[in-house]
Write a protein that holds these residues in place. Structure first.
Motif, PDB file in Angstrom:
ATOM      1  N   SER A  70      35.472   3.893   7.297  1.00 23.73           N
ATOM      2  CA  SER A  70      34.691   3.605   6.101  1.00 23.73           C
ATOM      3  C   SER A  70      35.603   3.807   4.913  1.00 23.73           C
ATOM      4  CB  SER A  70      33.488   4.561   6.036  1.00 23.73           C
ATOM      5  OG  SER A  70      32.939   4.539   4.740  1.00 23.73           O
ATOM      6  N   GLY A  71      35.755   2.777   4.092  1.00 24.08           N
ATOM      7  CA  GLY A  71      36.647   2.923   2.944  1.00 24.08           C
ATOM      8  C   GLY A  71      36.828   1.597   2.245  1.00 24.08           C
ATOM      9  N   PRO A  72      37.734   1.525   1.293  1.00 27.60           N
ATOM     10  CA  PRO A  72      38.025   0.255   0.623  1.00 27.60           C
ATOM     11  C   PRO A  72      38.613  -0.729   1.633  1.00 27.60           C
ATOM     12  CG  PRO A  72      39.593   1.949  -0.016  1.00 27.60           C
ATOM     13  CD  PRO A  72      38.552   2.639   0.787  1.00 27.60           C
ATOM     14  N   PRO A  73      38.485  -2.038   1.357  1.00 27.43           N
ATOM     15  CA  PRO A  73      38.947  -3.036   2.331  1.00 27.43           C
ATOM     16  C   PRO A  73      40.393  -2.823   2.764  1.00 27.43           C
ATOM     17  CG  PRO A  73      37.737  -4.094   0.549  1.00 27.43           C
ATOM     18  CD  PRO A  73      37.865  -2.649   0.169  1.00 27.43           C
ATOM     19  N   SER A  74      41.244  -2.416   1.830  1.00 26.14           N
ATOM     20  CA  SER A  74      42.653  -2.268   2.175  1.00 26.14           C
ATOM     21  C   SER A  74      42.838  -1.284   3.322  1.00 26.14           C
ATOM     22  CB  SER A  74      43.439  -1.793   0.941  1.00 26.14           C
ATOM     23  OG  SER A  74      42.850  -0.604   0.435  1.00 26.14           O
ATOM     24  N   ALA A  75      42.024  -0.216   3.345  1.00 28.87           N
ATOM     25  CA  ALA A  75      42.146   0.772   4.414  1.00 28.87           C
ATOM     26  C   ALA A  75      41.302   0.401   5.624  1.00 28.87           C
ATOM     27  CB  ALA A  75      41.737   2.156   3.892  1.00 28.87           C
ATOM     28  N   ALA A  76      40.059  -0.034   5.364  1.00 31.96           N
ATOM     29  CA  ALA A  76      39.128  -0.236   6.482  1.00 31.96           C
ATOM     30  C   ALA A  76      39.416  -1.529   7.237  1.00 31.96           C
ATOM     31  CB  ALA A  76      37.685  -0.240   5.977  1.00 31.96           C
ATOM     32  N   LEU A  77      40.185  -2.450   6.636  1.00 32.97           N
ATOM     33  CA  LEU A  77      40.547  -3.678   7.345  1.00 32.97           C
ATOM     34  C   LEU A  77      42.031  -3.671   7.696  1.00 32.97           C
ATOM     35  CD1 LEU A  77      38.499  -6.241   5.179  1.00 32.97           C
ATOM     36  CD2 LEU A  77      37.964  -5.458   7.489  1.00 32.97           C
ATOM     37  N   SER A  78      42.599  -2.485   7.835  1.00 32.53           N
ATOM     38  CA  SER A  78      44.030  -2.375   8.141  1.00 32.53           C
ATOM     39  C   SER A  78      44.311  -2.914   9.544  1.00 32.53           C
ATOM     40  CB  SER A  78      44.459  -0.912   8.063  1.00 32.53           C
ATOM     41  OG  SER A  78      43.872  -0.181   9.128  1.00 32.53           O
ATOM     42  N   PRO A  79      45.549  -3.278   9.821  1.00 30.55           N
ATOM     43  CA  PRO A  79      45.887  -3.811  11.157  1.00 30.55           C
ATOM     44  C   PRO A  79      45.466  -2.859  12.268  1.00 30.55           C
ATOM     45  CG  PRO A  79      47.730  -4.101   9.651  1.00 30.55           C
ATOM     46  CD  PRO A  79      46.695  -3.297   8.911  1.00 30.55           C
ATOM     47  N   GLU A  80      45.620  -1.547  12.047  1.00 24.94           N
ATOM     48  CA  GLU A  80      45.261  -0.587  13.100  1.00 24.94           C
ATOM     49  C   GLU A  80      43.756  -0.640  13.394  1.00 24.94           C
ATOM     50  OE1 GLU A  80      46.922   0.225  10.279  1.00 24.94           O
ATOM     51  OE2 GLU A  80      48.915   0.202  11.193  1.00 24.94           O
ATOM     52  N   VAL A  81      42.930  -0.664  12.302  1.00 32.36           N
ATOM     53  CA  VAL A  81      41.473  -0.674  12.497  1.00 32.36           C
ATOM     54  C   VAL A  81      41.035  -1.969  13.192  1.00 32.36           C
ATOM     55  CG1 VAL A  81      39.227  -0.683  11.335  1.00 32.36           C
ATOM     56  CG2 VAL A  81      41.050   0.849  10.528  1.00 32.36           C
ATOM     57  N   LEU A  82      41.563  -3.117  12.752  1.00 36.89           N
ATOM     58  CA  LEU A  82      41.169  -4.392  13.375  1.00 36.89           C
ATOM     59  C   LEU A  82      41.577  -4.429  14.842  1.00 36.89           C
ATOM     60  CD1 LEU A  82      41.791  -7.119  10.651  1.00 36.89           C
ATOM     61  CD2 LEU A  82      39.738  -5.789  11.147  1.00 36.89           C
ATOM     62  N   ALA A  83      42.754  -3.879  15.145  1.00 37.42           N
ATOM     63  CA  ALA A  83      43.206  -3.850  16.543  1.00 37.42           C
ATOM     64  C   ALA A  83      42.280  -2.978  17.367  1.00 37.42           C
ATOM     65  CB  ALA A  83      44.641  -3.316  16.610  1.00 37.42           C
ATOM     66  N   HIS A  84      41.858  -1.835  16.796  1.00 38.95           N
ATOM     67  CA  HIS A  84      41.003  -0.908  17.537  1.00 38.95           C
ATOM     68  C   HIS A  84      39.583  -1.495  17.705  1.00 38.95           C
ATOM     69  CE1 HIS A  84      39.110   2.604  19.035  1.00 38.95           C
ATOM     70  NE2 HIS A  84      38.548   2.973  17.885  1.00 38.95           N
ATOM     71  N   ALA A  85      39.039  -2.065  16.601  1.00 41.27           N
ATOM     72  CA  ALA A  85      37.638  -2.511  16.634  1.00 41.27           C
ATOM     73  C   ALA A  85      37.486  -3.835  17.375  1.00 41.27           C
ATOM     74  CB  ALA A  85      37.090  -2.636  15.218  1.00 41.27           C
ATOM     75  N   PHE A  86      38.355  -4.791  17.077  1.00 40.93           N
ATOM     76  CA  PHE A  86      38.153  -6.166  17.593  1.00 40.93           C
ATOM     77  C   PHE A  86      39.240  -6.610  18.564  1.00 40.93           C
ATOM     78  CE2 PHE A  86      36.129  -6.151  13.363  1.00 40.93           C
ATOM     79  CZ  PHE A  86      34.891  -6.715  13.641  1.00 40.93           C
ATOM     80  N   HIS A  87      40.295  -5.825  18.727  1.00 38.19           N
ATOM     81  CA  HIS A  87      41.476  -6.242  19.504  1.00 38.19           C
ATOM     82  C   HIS A  87      42.058  -7.533  18.931  1.00 38.19           C
ATOM     83  CE1 HIS A  87      40.284  -3.136  22.255  1.00 38.19           C
ATOM     84  NE2 HIS A  87      39.100  -3.716  22.407  1.00 38.19           N
ATOM     85  N   ILE A  88      42.156  -7.597  17.611  1.00 35.45           N
ATOM     86  CA  ILE A  88      42.764  -8.773  16.983  1.00 35.45           C
ATOM     87  C   ILE A  88      43.738  -8.320  15.901  1.00 35.45           C
ATOM     88  CG2 ILE A  88      40.755 -10.307  17.311  1.00 35.45           C
ATOM     89  CD1 ILE A  88      40.096  -9.813  14.329  1.00 35.45           C
TER      90      ILE A  88
END
Lengths: 259, 329
Positions: free
Chosen positions: A222-240
């Motif tokens: 949970s955070g601003p887009p720059s942090a919450a849509l980081s490559p690490e988060v997208l890889a963890h959440a969506f595997h993309i």
């Protein structure tokens, strides 16, 4: 960022033996557009329904300093305006009457006989959603994009402090998607807290002030887009992964899986 | 405006209903006899034979139309009708048990009381089976099962009837009629019909929010579970009271809202009163028609409404076939 208006602490919803969401905690201020993202079945809709009081939940929800669970059903309806998926209207009612249903929690229960204050709120919502020319048309005759705007206008007419919109841009063409997101951003700029569930990460990156990422019923970021849509988060959440750039000062994000 | 016109039509039909029968009376004579003028036989015919019949046709037709409109609003489905929840069938079963056991001859009030009690019982069982937050599909299926059960019970009562005369009496009663009803019948049915109508009308604005679906209605501050209970209770009270004195009169609840929509629009709240007026007009007209149709045996009004109503029901299904195959939401 200003003080929290909506807070969740240890929020959970159980269905039988399964946790649809569990231990979700966040603080969100007024005047904020928050995108709720996550894979299918992550619990995004359940989170919105729990906040609106449509499903029994555990944990605590505080809104504007009061315990949401202690609010009467109409009090809660005045604070949370909920836009379900699908924009269904079951009878061919005129657009104006559908939008006027948003004034029901204010005690204006008859669209044909609205007090002035409520009639003005309906007029504002119709103007905001650019429905002036369609106001007398039966809602069932409208196109999908027009129906989505009517549904949104109905929610705006509540003039609630928290707007909960569940996939308001699904099935809309790109133009309407941008229109609806811009309208929700304007609503947030007007002082409301707007939570919008979406699968469009690009629009989330561009319009949202905050992003909540759900996965398997847990809030993993949970955070601003720059942090919450980081490559690490997208890889963890969506595997993309994602292609990232900037255009006219706004972030551009395109989901991308390396071949 | 349209509502006023409908009420005027209903009033005219009510006066015609007082004049129609073996002794045909002109509207002038009817009005005179109604207010105590005219000859003794005229006063008896109008005040004691035809007035209770007209009042019942008015009240029963109105509550059937109102119930149909309320249920169509609740279920958001234009094919809904009171019969969908099994209440009239259960009421008929209750009455038939009383006729079959001979209790009706001993106690004239046993018949209506049993019908109302059975309508109530069916609704309580329906709610118990379906649960407090049941979806509409479960309610409809449970209602279907209950009407089938009530139908089976009625068939059993006819099957076990002590003599052919009792079986015939049951069968005729089931056809639905307003013949030979007195002000005793009016006094018995009217309080329940009025109570049911009051409950349904009090919830009209909440019904409108259901146009957006149950979740959106709930999010607007409508207690949807309570609303559903209120509508079902209102329908059970009204229809139970009606069936008790008239037998089963079908399809007015289904047809009336459809005739109202072209005049009023589709708003479920605004449809309630016009549907009641059209229901009353339909039953008054049908009850006049059965007195005017030349036949060796009386045609029962319930038979006439069914013969006109069922083809209309089929027409609606054909017309809405495409939307219906989308399933119940």
């Amino acid at each position: 960022m200003s003080a929290a208006y909506l807070s969740a602490r240890g929020l959970g919803v159980r269905l039988g033996a399964r946790d649809l969401i569990a231990n979700v905690s966040f603080d969100l201020p007024c005047g904020c557009l928050a995108a709720v993202i996550g894979p299918n079945g992550a619990g995004k809709t359940t989170l919105l329904r729990a906040l609106a009081g449509l499903v029994p939940s555990r944990g605590e929800i505080r809104v504007g300093g009061s315990d949401a669970a202690a609010l009467a059903i109409r009090e809660r309806a005045l604070r949370f305006a909920y836009l379900p998926q699908g924009h269904a209207v079951h009878w061919p009612l005129p657009v104006r009457d559908v939008v006027a249903l948003g004034r029901y929690p204010h005690g204006a229960t008859d669209p044909a006989n609205l007090p002035r204050r409520d009639a003005e709120a309906v007029a504002r919502a119709i103007a905001a959603a650019d429905l002036g020319s369609l106001a007398d048309r039966p809602v069932t005759e409208l196109s999908g994009g027009e129906k989505a705007r009517v549904a949104l206008a109905r929610v705006l007419a509540v003039e609630a402090s928290v707007v909960l919109a569940d996939e308001p841009i699904a099935s809309l063409d790109p133009r309407y998607q941008l229109d609806v997101m811009a309208l929700l951003r304007d609503t947030a700029l007007g002082g409301a807290l707007v939570l919008v569930v979406t699968h469009d990460l690009g629009l989330a990156a561009r319009f949202a002030d905050r992003v909540l990422v759900l996965k398997d019923g847990r809030l993993i970021e949970s955070g601003p887009p720059s942090a919450a849509l980081s490559p690490e988060v997208l890889a963890h959440a969506f595997h993309i992964g994602a292609f990232r750039a900037e255009h006219d000062g706004s972030p551009v994000l395109v989901p991308w899986v390396a071949p | 405006m349209a509502t006023l016109a409908l009420i005027a039509v209903t009033a005219v039909l009510a006066v015609l209903s007082l004049g129609a029968g073996p002794v045909a009376l002109s509207p002038d004579t009817v009005t005179a006899a109604l207010f105590g003028a005219g000859t003794e036989p005229q006063r008896i015919i109008v005040q004691e034979i035809r007035l209770p019949r007209a009042v019942l046709a008015l009240a029963i037709g109105a509550i059937l139309g109102l119930s149909g409109a309320a249920l169509q609003g609740l279920l958001r489905n234009p094919l809904a009708s009171p019969a969908l929840f099994g209440a009239p069938q259960a009421a008929a079963f209750g009455a038939v048990v009383v006729i079959a056991t001979g209790l009706a001859d001993a106690l004239s009030f046993a018949l209506p009381v049993a019908a109302i009690a059975a309508a109530f019982a069916s609704v309580f069982v329906l709610l118990a089976v379906a649960g407090r937050n049941a979806n509409l599909l479960i309610l409809i299926l449970a209602g279907l099962a209950l009407s089938a059960l009530a139908g089976a019970g009625t068939a059993l009562a006819v099957n076990l009837a002590p003599n052919p005369y009792a079986a015939l009496e049951i069968t005729f009663w089931l056809l639905g009629s307003l013949e030979d009803r007195s002000f005793q019948h009016v006094a018995l049915a009217l309080p329940f019909i009025l109570a049911g109508a009051a409950i349904l009308l009090a919830n009209r604005n909440a019904l409108r929010t259901l146009s957006l679906g149950e979740e959106a209605a709930q999010s607007l501050g409508v207690d949807v579970g309570r609303l559903r209970l209120a509508v079902i209770a209102g329908v059970a009270l009204g229809v139970g009271g009606a069936v008790a004195v008239s037998g089963t009169i079908g399809f007015i609840g289904l047809v009336a809202p459809h005739l109202a929509r072209p005049l009023i629009g589709h708003d479920p709240a605004r449809l309630l009163l016009p549907s009641a007026a059209i229901g009353a007009a339909l039953l008054l007209a049908a009850d006049i028609a059965v007195r005017l149709i030349p036949a060796t045996t009386d045609i029962k009004v319930g038979v006439l409404t069914a013969i006109i109503g069922v083809p209309f029901f089929l027409y609606l299904i054909v017309r809405d076939r495409r939307a219906l195959t989308g399933g119940l939401s």
